[in-house]
Structures are given as C-alpha cells and as structure tokens.
Motif scaffolding. Structure first.
Motif: not given
Length: 294
Positions: A77, A88, A142, A154, A263-265, A268
């Motif tokens: 982040e 983004e 990413q 993570d 990553r989890k961010t 999704h």
C-alpha cells in the motif's frame, strides 16, 4: 523519505533471506555499495540499528526483524502511495514471471489471456523465483507466476498448471547416457525444492547420478545440447526450444505446480479474477497444443 524506507525494507528482506550484502546485491541486481546505502538510509529513518555482524555475515537485529514482520503487509500500500498509477483503478497489473517460465511459455500464455481482455493491461517482468514471492509481498509486483512454494498468510496462490519435468538426453540423442551426469537447476531454487521428493519417490535412479547444478534451466539445456551430460528441465522449455521428441521423455510423477501469487488487496478485484481465469485457460491450451508438435 518514503522511497528510502521502501527501498531499505526491500534490501533488508533480501539480506534476511540470503545473509550477505554481496548475495543480496546479486539478487536485487544492485551493487554492494547501493545495498549498503539503502540499509544505512533505513537505519537513519527508523532510528535504530537494523543489522549487526555475525562472523563474515550480517544478521538482522531483533528490532529489524520486528520491523520487517510489521512492514510486509503494509509495504504494498505504501508503494501504491509513492507511485500512483492506473493500478489504483484495478485494470492494470505488474506481473512478474519466474525466469524459467519467462524463458518458455509464460509470455505467450499471458499474451493469449490478454487478447481476450480488452480492459486489462499488464506490465510484464521477469525475476528469479527465489525472490519473486518476496517481491510480491513487498509490493514490487502485484502478481507473480512461479513454481508454487509454501506461502505466508499475506500471500494467496491460485494453481495454474502442473508442468511435467522432462529428462533430456545428452547431445539430444535418442537414449540417455547411463553414466552421464545430470545437469539441472540449483538445489536452492523453488523448482528443485518442489520436485526433489518426487524424484526420490518416482525416479530415484536419476538422483544416483553426479548432479551438476546451474543457475538457470536455459543454461542447463545449452550444456546438454553440447554433450556435457543429460538434463532435467520443465517441459515448456523443451517445447519452446523445439527439441526433437525423441531426445527427451516426460518423467511420470515429477511435476512442478505453477501458481499465480498475489496479495489479499489484489485478489478481490474483478479484473484480477478475469486475468487469473484467462491465464489458467491459456496455459491449459498451450500445453494441450504444443504436445502435438513433432
């Protein structure tokens, strides 16, 4: 200031993994002086020592280990804040391929997936697999496509394919040399860690040979072609090099599982889901079609 912290933590994580500034510099493709300067800048920023000598090596201080553990989940982040981009919006991804995948089927598979995804963009990179997962954790990339290894909490992984390993005959002959050494990837690699137990169970005779470890499968295949021994490599590399089918055999029970890491961010995002599904489908098509080559 933020950039110094990001670069310093990346250097610290690499040093933790490999133990020496020289090896960390090699893995990061920097000079030893540049790595040392990053560590010094990090120390000034955080206000405490991050490394201390241990014989000829360096070890992280207790404070540095705590810092690294706390920083990893946040670093991606922070990188996004330091380098705002189309990422983004969730439609553009930095994707790193493990070097052996980049040298064989990876670029074609990613390109095929993207041809069906007009709203998704990818900046493609290649990296040694031993650092790829850490680079994803730290937000340098990413998404990663690499041999699957034990993943920290993570990082998420999505299986893409189980790529067979092949035994390639010296000088690309029609049969293996019984006493020939076996040229393959170094023991510290993700692929070797993934297949060693499989070899012991299903192909123990290969491990009784003299092993010649090298840093890349591409180098191993060039040595095999020149007659310095038999080789062990992923099927995709043999296919891309158009090796005669008579010059190698697939090894039953010996496969490396290749997965997408993120990553989890990121996982999704709907656009990541489409990219993931496209890469999985394109990989299946690739191996199905290429196996028919003569």
């Amino acid at each position: 200031m933020l950039r110094n912290i990001l670069d310093g933590i990346e250097a610290l994580a690499t040093l933790e993994r490999f133990g020496t500034v020289s090896e960390a510099a090699t893995r990061l493709r920097l000079t030893q002086s540049a790595v040392s300067k990053r560590l010094q800048a990090l120390q000034r920023s955080v206000g405490f020592r991050v490394v201390e000598p241990e014989g000829r090596r360096l070890r992280l201080t207790a404070e540095a280990l705590e810092l690294l553990e706390r920083a990893r989940p946040l670093l991606a982040e922070l990188r996004a804040l330091a380098s705002p981009s189309k990422a983004e919006m969730g439609s553009s991804f930095s994707l790193a391929l493990a070097d052996s995948i980049a040298a064989s089927w990876g670029p074609a598979v990613v390109a095929k997936a993207l041809s069906e995804l007009s709203d998704v963009q990818v900046s493609l990179h290649a990296h040694r697999s031993v650092l790829l997962m850490e680079s994803v954790r730290l937000g340098r990339y990413q998404v990663g496509l690499s041999t699957e290894a034990p993943t920290p909490p993570d990082v998420l992984h999505y299986p893409v394919t189980e790529e067979p390993m092949v035994h390639i005959y010296s000088s690309l002959g029609a049969k293996p040399g019984k006493a020939a050494p076996l040229i393959t990837i170094e023991p510290g690699s993700a692929t070797w860690r993934a297949i060693e137990a499989q070899l012991r169970q299903h192909q123990p005779e290969l491990l009784r040979r003299a092993l010649v470890p090298v840093e890349s499968f591409s180098a191993a295949l060039q040595m095999v072609k020149a007659g310095f021994g038999d080789g062990l490599a992923p099927l995709g590399l043999a296919l891309e090099m158009r090796l005669p089918r008579s010059s190698y055999r697939e090894l039953p029970g010996v496969r490396r599982r290749v997965s997408l890491l993120t990553r989890k961010t990121v996982h999704h995002l709907a656009s990541f889901g489409r990219l993931r599904d496209g890469i999985i489908a394109a990989a299946a098509e690739y191996f199905s079609k290429r196996r028919t080559w003569g």
